[in-house]
Scaffold this active site. Sequence first.
Site, mmCIF file in Angstrom:
data_model
loop_
_atom_site.group_PDB
_atom_site.id
_atom_site.type_symbol
_atom_site.label_atom_id
_atom_site.label_comp_id
_atom_site.label_asym_id
_atom_site.label_seq_id
_atom_site.Cartn_x
_atom_site.Cartn_y
_atom_site.Cartn_z
ATOM 1 N N LYS A 1 74.826 60.837 26.299
ATOM 2 C CA LYS A 1 73.222 60.763 26.820
ATOM 3 C C LYS A 1 72.586 59.508 26.603
ATOM 4 O O LYS A 1 73.524 58.563 26.130
ATOM 5 C CB LYS A 1 72.441 61.751 25.978
ATOM 6 C CG LYS A 1 72.675 61.437 24.347
ATOM 7 C CD LYS A 1 72.223 62.331 23.615
ATOM 8 C CE LYS A 1 72.108 62.004 21.941
ATOM 9 N NZ LYS A 1 72.043 63.458 21.125
ATOM 10 N N TYR B 1 53.317 33.145 18.233
ATOM 11 C CA TYR B 1 52.153 33.724 18.248
ATOM 12 C C TYR B 1 51.647 34.092 16.804
ATOM 13 O O TYR B 1 52.566 34.503 16.190
ATOM 14 C CB TYR B 1 52.161 35.054 19.040
ATOM 15 C CG TYR B 1 52.442 35.208 20.633
ATOM 16 C CD1 TYR B 1 51.466 34.481 21.366
ATOM 17 C CD2 TYR B 1 53.582 35.488 21.126
ATOM 18 C CE1 TYR B 1 51.428 34.432 22.518
ATOM 19 C CE2 TYR B 1 53.677 35.372 22.541
ATOM 20 C CZ TYR B 1 52.699 34.783 23.211
ATOM 21 O OH TYR B 1 52.684 34.774 24.711
HETATM 22 C C1 LIG Z 1 73.241 63.239 20.253
HETATM 23 C C2 LIG Z 1 73.725 64.458 19.757
HETATM 24 C C3 LIG Z 1 75.131 64.490 19.297
HETATM 25 C C4 LIG Z 1 75.797 63.168 18.994
HETATM 26 O O1 LIG Z 1 75.340 62.679 17.755
HETATM 27 P P1 LIG Z 1 75.984 61.481 17.039
HETATM 28 O O2 LIG Z 1 75.242 61.504 15.760
HETATM 29 O O3 LIG Z 1 75.412 60.237 17.972
HETATM 30 O O4 LIG Z 1 77.514 61.724 16.902
HETATM 31 C C5 LIG Z 1 75.577 65.531 19.004
HETATM 32 N N1 LIG Z 1 75.126 66.765 19.522
HETATM 33 C C6 LIG Z 1 73.788 66.936 19.758
HETATM 34 C C7 LIG Z 1 72.936 68.286 20.137
HETATM 35 C C8 LIG Z 1 73.110 65.833 19.860
HETATM 36 O O5 LIG Z 1 71.731 65.819 20.479
#
Ligand SMILES: *Cc1c(COP(=O)(O)O)cnc(C)c1O
Length: 377
Positions: free
Chosen positions: A42, A270
């Site tokens: 993702k 800044y």
């Molecule tokens: C993002 C996610 C993962 C992966 O999690 P990590 O901690 O990055 O390994 C797995 N399952 C779900 C439902 C997620 O949203």
Amino acid sequence: MSATDPSASAGAILTVDVGAVVANWMQLRDRVAPAECSAVVKADAYGLGAARIVPALAAAGCRSFFVAQFSEALAVRRALDGTGGTVAAQAEVASLGGLPAGCEADFLAARILPVLNHAGEIAAWSAFARSRGERLPAIIHIDTGMNRLGLGPDELDDLAGHPERLDGIDVRYWMTHLACADEFDNPMTGAQRERFRAALARLPKARASFANSSGIFHGRDHHFDLARPGCALYGINPTPHLPNPMGGVMRLDARILQVRDCAPPMTVGYGAAHAVAGPARIATIGVGYADGYLRTLGGKGHVHVDGTPAPIVGRISMDLITIDVTGLPEPAARPGRMVELIGPSRPVDQVAAEAGTIGYEILTSLGRRYHRVHTGA
Ligand SMILES: *Cc1c(COP(=O)(O)O)cnc(C)c1O
């Protein structure tokens, strides 16, 4: 050197070692075997480039991919189909964010598995499948303590009592998601595992998916049938209490644009937020918060200049940061030289700690303006 060559003109270069991502996936695959290992890709593979990473993982044998949204799933599907491989084309792509109302036909046409998160989505997918006279695959998410997505206790009771609600649905996996897997002494993980087991015992038999990256390292009885690692693939430490078992996969190097000598009572940047304490050399680097280099690193973070840490002084600007290179050898801190912002000398988890956040946010914030190089595919 030509300004049309981005490696020469870009303020910063992001290098992603796709081979190292694959090596991390193989390490996790071996750890969870005989369970299967998917890849969570993702947010553009946590900011590192799903279009390059997904085909490489598929070539290494990864058969399921998770994203958060339909549009991301489409992109992953395209990346898999683009490989021309029949096995890659058969890989599962699942969208964790659920089944938006009215989108059933789109999921089916694009061969994207919906993760059904509540009773309404189960009803919609079941009705759609029955209307077509087919059994259609889906993953069903059971909430075991996150209280975010997934069937709540009442919905679980209802489904256990009325398995006909699944008519037309080919349940590929029951899944749940861990809240505290990175805290290895937190009893929440064991409690969620037991709640998940209890739920599975009441539901029609299907495969089960439980562990994220950290969950994998809790041991065999947390692996179930399919693991879903994300962060560990990308080099974030899934076992924060121990040395990182994963290999680093990326580096971010940025260019020194200018170096100047300062002396009290001069200030830098800044808000005149940094007052030099004595004679100082300040180098200005071509990266800023518009690149996702978090503003909270101002006055807190460090970069590596030829093997030596140099502190970020003053505020992070939109396109620039300033570092104190006083005492560093002149050739190392000269305009045109690159400094390491993230990489072997400055692991992403260390940068995250300095920024007061987690590695996930550092990676998914990586900007669009970086010149991106993918190696090792
Ligand atoms: C993002 C996610 C993962 C992966 O999690 P990590 O901690 O990055 O390994 C797995 N399952 C779900 C439902 C997620 O949203």
